[in-house]
Design an enzyme around this catalytic site. Structure first.
Site, PDB file in Angstrom:
ATOM      1  N   ILE A 114       0.834  -1.205   0.000  1.00 52.77           N
ATOM      2  CA  ILE A 114       0.000   0.000   0.000  1.00 52.77           C
ATOM      3  C   ILE A 114       0.864   1.248   0.000  1.00 52.77           C
ATOM      4  O   ILE A 114       1.838   1.340   0.752  1.00 52.77           O
ATOM      5  CB  ILE A 114      -0.915   0.010   1.238  1.00 52.77           C
ATOM      6  CG1 ILE A 114      -1.819  -1.208   1.191  1.00 52.77           C
ATOM      7  CG2 ILE A 114      -1.718   1.304   1.332  1.00 52.77           C
ATOM      8  CD1 ILE A 114      -2.511  -1.502   2.474  1.00 52.77           C
ATOM      9  N   CYS A 115       0.487   2.203  -0.825  1.00 48.07           N
ATOM     10  CA  CYS A 115       1.150   3.504  -0.850  1.00 48.07           C
ATOM     11  C   CYS A 115       0.236   4.502  -0.141  1.00 48.07           C
ATOM     12  O   CYS A 115      -0.770   4.947  -0.685  1.00 48.07           O
ATOM     13  CB  CYS A 115       1.404   3.941  -2.285  1.00 48.07           C
ATOM     14  SG  CYS A 115       2.203   5.556  -2.403  1.00 48.07           S
ATOM     15  N   LEU A 116       0.571   4.773   1.097  1.00 45.80           N
ATOM     16  CA  LEU A 116      -0.166   5.739   1.904  1.00 45.80           C
ATOM     17  C   LEU A 116       0.878   6.459   2.742  1.00 45.80           C
ATOM     18  O   LEU A 116       1.574   5.820   3.541  1.00 45.80           O
ATOM     19  CB  LEU A 116      -1.199   5.013   2.787  1.00 45.80           C
ATOM     20  CG  LEU A 116      -2.125   5.861   3.629  1.00 45.80           C
ATOM     21  CD1 LEU A 116      -3.001   6.762   2.756  1.00 45.80           C
ATOM     22  CD2 LEU A 116      -3.001   4.977   4.499  1.00 45.80           C
TER      23      LEU A 116
END
EC number: 2.3.2.34
Length: 177
Positions: A114-116
């Site tokens: 996940i890219c957060l």
């Protein structure tokens, strides 16, 4: 959640009766577990209506799953499962989060990465993890990945972002394939 909270209270109550200098490692409760007891209670009170947290083992608040069911946007009516592991060094390091549902999303790889920004330990833009952040921030951030934080400009899954930009209506039907 009551099990761990009761254990913490029982452990705190037992410390007053001990002689100073005596220690029993079986009664030690980590800082992470103390923080999680408070944060899980706050999280459950402030959980978005589109999210549901589940704890397979109520004595292990550091490992849980989150289901996100967006009620608007491209992913409306979908149900996406996340696994959240809170490391022992929490709150100095962010939780480890992985998407268990296979999804075609610009900020989630097919492997579940996940890219957060708030999940980054070190972030160039200054919006990464900080000790002042909580599990509530993580859950709201994951929920927002399906609405206002959908990022096509700096994607982790470049193919999905390009596909979305090229033909968003066809692409969204693939999201649930």
């Amino acid at each position: 959640m009551l099990t761990l909270a009761s254990k913490l209270k029982r452990d705190d109550g037992g410390k007053t009766g001990r002689a100073s200098g005596a220690s029993d490692s079986t009664h030690r409760v980590s800082i992470r577990d103390r923080l999680l007891t408070k944060e899980v209670a706050e999280l459950e009170a402030n959980l978005p209506s589109t999210c549901k947290a589940s704890f397979p083992d109520e004595d292990k608040l550091h490992h849980f799953q989150l289901a996100v069911s967006p009620d608007e946007g491209y992913y409306q009516s979908g149900r996406f499962q996340f696994e959240i592991d809170v490391p022992e060094a929490y709150n100095m390091v962010p939780p480890k989060v992985r998407c268990l549902t296979r999804i075609w999303h610009p900020n989630i790889t097919e492997n579940g990465e996940i890219c957060l920004s708030l999940l980054r330990e070190h972030s160039i833009d200054g919006t990464g993890w900080a000790p002042t952040r909580t599990l509530k921030d993580v859950v709201w951030g994951l929920n927002s990945l399906f609405t206002d934080l959908l990022n096509f400009d700096d994607p982790l899954n470049i193919d999905a972002a390009e596909h979305h930009l090229r033909d968003k209506y066809v692409c969204c039907s693939l999201c649930f394939a």
